[in-house]
Scaffold this active site. Structure first.
Site, PDB file in Angstrom:
ATOM      1  N   ARG A 113      11.393  -1.753  11.187  1.00 36.74           N
ATOM      2  CA  ARG A 113      10.369  -1.361  12.141  1.00 36.74           C
ATOM      3  C   ARG A 113      10.290  -2.353  13.289  1.00 36.74           C
ATOM      4  O   ARG A 113      10.404  -3.554  13.085  1.00 36.74           O
ATOM      5  CB  ARG A 113       9.010  -1.270  11.439  1.00 36.74           C
ATOM      6  CG  ARG A 113       8.732   0.115  10.926  1.00 36.74           C
ATOM      7  CD  ARG A 113       7.545   0.158  10.032  1.00 36.74           C
ATOM      8  NE  ARG A 113       6.370  -0.548  10.560  1.00 36.74           N
ATOM      9  CZ  ARG A 113       5.213  -0.613   9.922  1.00 36.74           C
ATOM     10  NH1 ARG A 113       5.067  -0.025   8.760  1.00 36.74           N
ATOM     11  NH2 ARG A 113       4.201  -1.264  10.447  1.00 36.74           N
ATOM     12  N   ARG A 162      -0.485  -8.740  13.438  1.00 35.12           N
ATOM     13  CA  ARG A 162      -1.010  -7.739  12.501  1.00 35.12           C
ATOM     14  C   ARG A 162      -1.834  -8.388  11.389  1.00 35.12           C
ATOM     15  O   ARG A 162      -2.847  -7.854  10.971  1.00 35.12           O
ATOM     16  CB  ARG A 162       0.139  -6.916  11.925  1.00 35.12           C
ATOM     17  CG  ARG A 162       0.652  -5.884  12.936  1.00 35.12           C
ATOM     18  CD  ARG A 162       2.058  -5.429  12.647  1.00 35.12           C
ATOM     19  NE  ARG A 162       2.217  -4.799  11.366  1.00 35.12           N
ATOM     20  CZ  ARG A 162       3.328  -4.855  10.628  1.00 35.12           C
ATOM     21  NH1 ARG A 162       4.373  -5.533  11.073  1.00 35.12           N
ATOM     22  NH2 ARG A 162       3.389  -4.236   9.493  1.00 35.12           N
ATOM     23  N   LYS A 177       0.819  -1.215   0.000  1.00 35.39           N
ATOM     24  CA  LYS A 177       0.000   0.000   0.000  1.00 35.39           C
ATOM     25  C   LYS A 177       0.854   1.267   0.000  1.00 35.39           C
ATOM     26  O   LYS A 177       0.621   2.173  -0.774  1.00 35.39           O
ATOM     27  CB  LYS A 177      -0.879   0.085   1.261  1.00 35.39           C
ATOM     28  CG  LYS A 177      -1.941  -0.952   1.393  1.00 35.39           C
ATOM     29  CD  LYS A 177      -2.827  -0.642   2.608  1.00 35.39           C
ATOM     30  CE  LYS A 177      -2.102  -0.598   3.944  1.00 35.39           C
ATOM     31  NZ  LYS A 177      -1.615  -1.878   4.449  1.00 35.39           N
TER      32      LYS A 177
HETATM   33  P1  ADP Z   1       1.179  -1.927   8.047  1.00 34.22           P
HETATM   34  O1  ADP Z   1       0.065  -1.710   7.058  1.00 34.22           O
HETATM   35  O2  ADP Z   1       2.397  -2.528   7.416  1.00 34.22           O
HETATM   36  O3  ADP Z   1       0.760  -2.654   9.285  1.00 34.22           O
HETATM   37  P2  ADP Z   1       1.101   0.855   8.943  1.00 34.22           P
HETATM   38  O4  ADP Z   1       2.238   1.784   8.961  1.00 34.22           O
HETATM   39  O5  ADP Z   1      -0.043   1.195   8.054  1.00 34.22           O
HETATM   40  O6  ADP Z   1       1.721  -0.542   8.559  1.00 34.22           O
HETATM   41  O7  ADP Z   1       0.513   0.676  10.426  1.00 34.22           O
HETATM   42  C1  ADP Z   1       1.343   0.390  11.527  1.00 34.22           C
HETATM   43  C2  ADP Z   1       0.524   0.365  12.818  1.00 34.22           C
HETATM   44  O8  ADP Z   1      -0.055   1.665  13.039  1.00 34.22           O
HETATM   45  C3  ADP Z   1      -0.663  -0.586  12.827  1.00 34.22           C
HETATM   46  O9  ADP Z   1      -0.290  -1.900  13.171  1.00 34.22           O
HETATM   47  C4  ADP Z   1      -1.555   0.073  13.885  1.00 34.22           C
HETATM   48  O10 ADP Z   1      -1.108  -0.202  15.185  1.00 34.22           O
HETATM   49  C5  ADP Z   1      -1.349   1.556  13.628  1.00 34.22           C
HETATM   50  N1  ADP Z   1      -2.354   2.088  12.669  1.00 34.22           N
HETATM   51  C6  ADP Z   1      -2.112   2.592  11.424  1.00 34.22           C
HETATM   52  N2  ADP Z   1      -3.253   2.965  10.825  1.00 34.22           N
HETATM   53  C7  ADP Z   1      -4.260   2.686  11.702  1.00 34.22           C
HETATM   54  C8  ADP Z   1      -5.685   2.809  11.670  1.00 34.22           C
HETATM   55  N3  ADP Z   1      -6.327   3.309  10.604  1.00 34.22           N
HETATM   56  N4  ADP Z   1      -6.371   2.431  12.770  1.00 34.22           N
HETATM   57  C9  ADP Z   1      -5.768   1.938  13.852  1.00 34.22           C
HETATM   58  N5  ADP Z   1      -4.441   1.766  13.935  1.00 34.22           N
HETATM   59  C10 ADP Z   1      -3.685   2.129  12.886  1.00 34.22           C
END
Ligand code: ADP
Ligand code: ZN
Length: 221
Positions: free
Chosen positions: A160, A171, A13
């Site tokens: 990360r 996750r 994404k």
């Molecule tokens: P990935 O899609 O690889 O898990 P992201 O950077 O999008 O990585 O998200 C990392 C973390 O940030 C998630 O595991 C969550 O804890 C938090 N997070 C991100 N976006 C959201 C969201 N829309 N709602 C709740 N938590 C979120």
């Protein structure tokens, strides 16, 4: 134009959203990046988010929705945005629809980037990210020219904290339980296109751009 990128962690994404946003001249908003940024700055929001992110859990909807709505109200979002990593729950999707409707706006496209779980585990395990510009690399699939250094900005690459096997599993579990229902939610609106997220980066980008350009009748753009 409002475009939502939906997909499991590791689906690509972030990489695709950054490129497509540039091409379509839309703002790119990644809630994960916003939370990591808040952590780096040591704000109250960042500290709160950290508790959840470390465990691979979602940050509570209330906090996430408030942060996102504030962000999309800013001037650089006036021409539209690509949302990367939001919404991730039904409550978030409903809150977004409601907030947009109040401004007589609506989501135009939802792109679901689909990748098999086995492939996701592989990708997340070897992921390295630029501290400065957030560009992701992969040890095997897309290594940087110089180990530990970003091709684009020479920034330092890091792994990360939540890219460790146990947290990756958590996750993926969260994705299937809480985010996957959104595929149904958006399919019902006729706005969702599923895109195969496996293969070359350029091919995947082309699939996404095609889906956006083609559109479907009856949509507002
Ligand atoms: P990935 O899609 O690889 O898990 P992201 O950077 O999008 O990585 O998200 C990392 C973390 O940030 C998630 O595991 C969550 O804890 C938090 N997070 C991100 N976006 C959201 C969201 N829309 N709602 C709740 N938590 C979120
Ligand atoms: Zn960089």
């Amino acid at each position: 134009m409002y475009v939502v990128f939906l997909g499991a962690p590791g689906a690509g994404k972030g990489t695709q959203a950054a490129e497509v946003a540039k091409e379509l001249q839309l703002a790119h908003i990644a809630t994960g990046d916003m939370f990591r940024d808040a952590q780096k700055k040591g704000t109250a929001l960042g500290m709160k988010a950290k508790e959840y992110m470390e465990k691979g859990q979602l940050v509570p909807d209330e906090i996430t929705v408030a942060m996102l709505l504030e962000r999309i109200g800013q001037a650089d979002c006036a021409q539209g945005v690509i949302l990367d990593g939001f919404p991730r729950t039904l409550a978030q999707a409903e809150a977004l629809d409601k907030a947009l409707a109040q401004q007589k706006k609506a989501i135009d496209y939802v792109i679901y980037i689909k990748v098999a779980d086995t492939e996701l585990m592989k990708r997340l395990g070897g992921r390295w990210i630029c501290r400065k510009c957030q560009t992701p690399y992969h040890e095997v699939a897309s290594p940087p020219k110089v180990k530990g250094v970003c091709d684009k900005c020479s920034g330092e690459l890091y792994q990360r904290a939540d890219d460790v096997p146990e947290t990756i599993k958590a996750r993926l579990g969260v994705f299937h339980a809480q985010t996957a229902p959104l595929i149904d939610y958006y399919t019902k609106t006729g706005k969702l296109t599923e895109v195969n997220g496996e293969g070359g980066m350029t091919d995947i980008r082309k699939r996404i751009l095609d889906a956006i350009k083609k559109g479907k009748p009856g949509r507002n753009r």
